[in-house]
Design an enzyme around this catalytic site. Structure first.
Site, PDB file in Angstrom:
ATOM      1  CG  HIS A   2      -2.976 -11.801  14.908  1.00 60.44           C
ATOM      2  ND1 HIS A   2      -2.639 -10.578  15.451  1.00 60.44           N
ATOM      3  CD2 HIS A   2      -2.823 -12.710  15.893  1.00 60.44           C
ATOM      4  CE1 HIS A   2      -2.299 -10.755  16.720  1.00 60.44           C
ATOM      5  NE2 HIS A   2      -2.405 -12.036  17.000  1.00 60.44           N
TER       6      HIS A   2
ATOM      7  CB  CYS B 148      -5.085 -10.667  19.044  1.00 57.80           C
ATOM      8  SG  CYS B 148      -4.279 -12.034  19.930  1.00 57.80           S
TER       9      CYS B 148
ATOM     10  CD  GLU C 152      -2.548  -8.500  12.347  1.00 63.78           C
ATOM     11  OE1 GLU C 152      -1.915  -8.734  13.384  1.00 63.78           O
ATOM     12  OE2 GLU C 152      -3.794  -8.568  12.280  1.00 63.78           O
TER      13      GLU C 152
END
Length: 193
Positions: A175, A77, A177
């Site tokens: 992202h 990001c 994650e």
């Protein structure tokens, strides 16, 4: 394997650490230069505003260290955006790893872009086992335009770089994650490079 998540006060570090843990690895949070340089893999996260995040990197001297790392580095990001030449956000000079300038989405789309989008034109081992048009999670108002270092694309009013790569440096605008199984697979691919 020694995995270091750079902790410079502008990152979504806990969610990344938990995602790596789910993959069976441990990660260290650190801003120590020697620890970062001696890592097998480095993750450079980022959440927040570009100029203040870049100031934190300069204050810690990490702006000189990161571009010279030799192991695989993954910017996420804002981390990816700071690896570019510059950002319109706060008129910020970046680390200059990727040869592209980050710009703001124009007024034709709602910003920030928040939520799920599809990635296409996948061109890197980072995406081994990932199909075209898989969904990934994004939160951003600025983007890197398509360039020679683009390894995945998204479309939101304009086609833009969802991921970049140059040598040992990788960046994802999304992202991983927070991108469910697809994101975990991408993280796993990075950790196994």
């Amino acid at each position: 394997m020694k995995i270091v998540i750079i902790n410079y006060g502008a990152g979504n570090i806990q969610s990344i650490k938990f995602a790596i843990k789910r993959l069976g690895y441990d990660a260290i949070l650190s801003n120590d230069v020697a620890e970062i340089q001696n890592a097998d893999k480095v993750i450079f996260p980022g959440v927040g505003e570009a100029s203040s995040a870049m100031r934190k990197l300069r204050d810690s001297g990490l702006d000189k260290i990161i571009p010279n790392l030799k192991q695989p580095v993954l910017g996420i990001c804002l981390g990816m955006q700071l690896m570019c030449r510059s950002s319109e956000e706060g008129n910020t000079a970046g680390l200059g790893i990727f040869d592209v300038d980050v710009v703001k989405f124009d007024a034709s789309v709602k910003v920030p872009q928040i939520g799920w989008n599809q990635i296409t034109n996948l061109k890197s081992p980072l995406f081994t086992g990932i199909k075209e048009k898989e969904h990934i999670y994004l939160v951003h108002s600025f983007y890197a335009p398509l360039c020679t270092e683009t390894i995945a694309e998204c479309s939101y009013g304009v086609d833009y770089s969802a991921a970049l790569q140059k040598d040992n440096f990788y960046g994802t605008q999304f992202h991983p994650e927070k991108s469910s199984d697809v994101g975990e697979k991408i993280l796993d691919n990075f950790l196994n490079m």
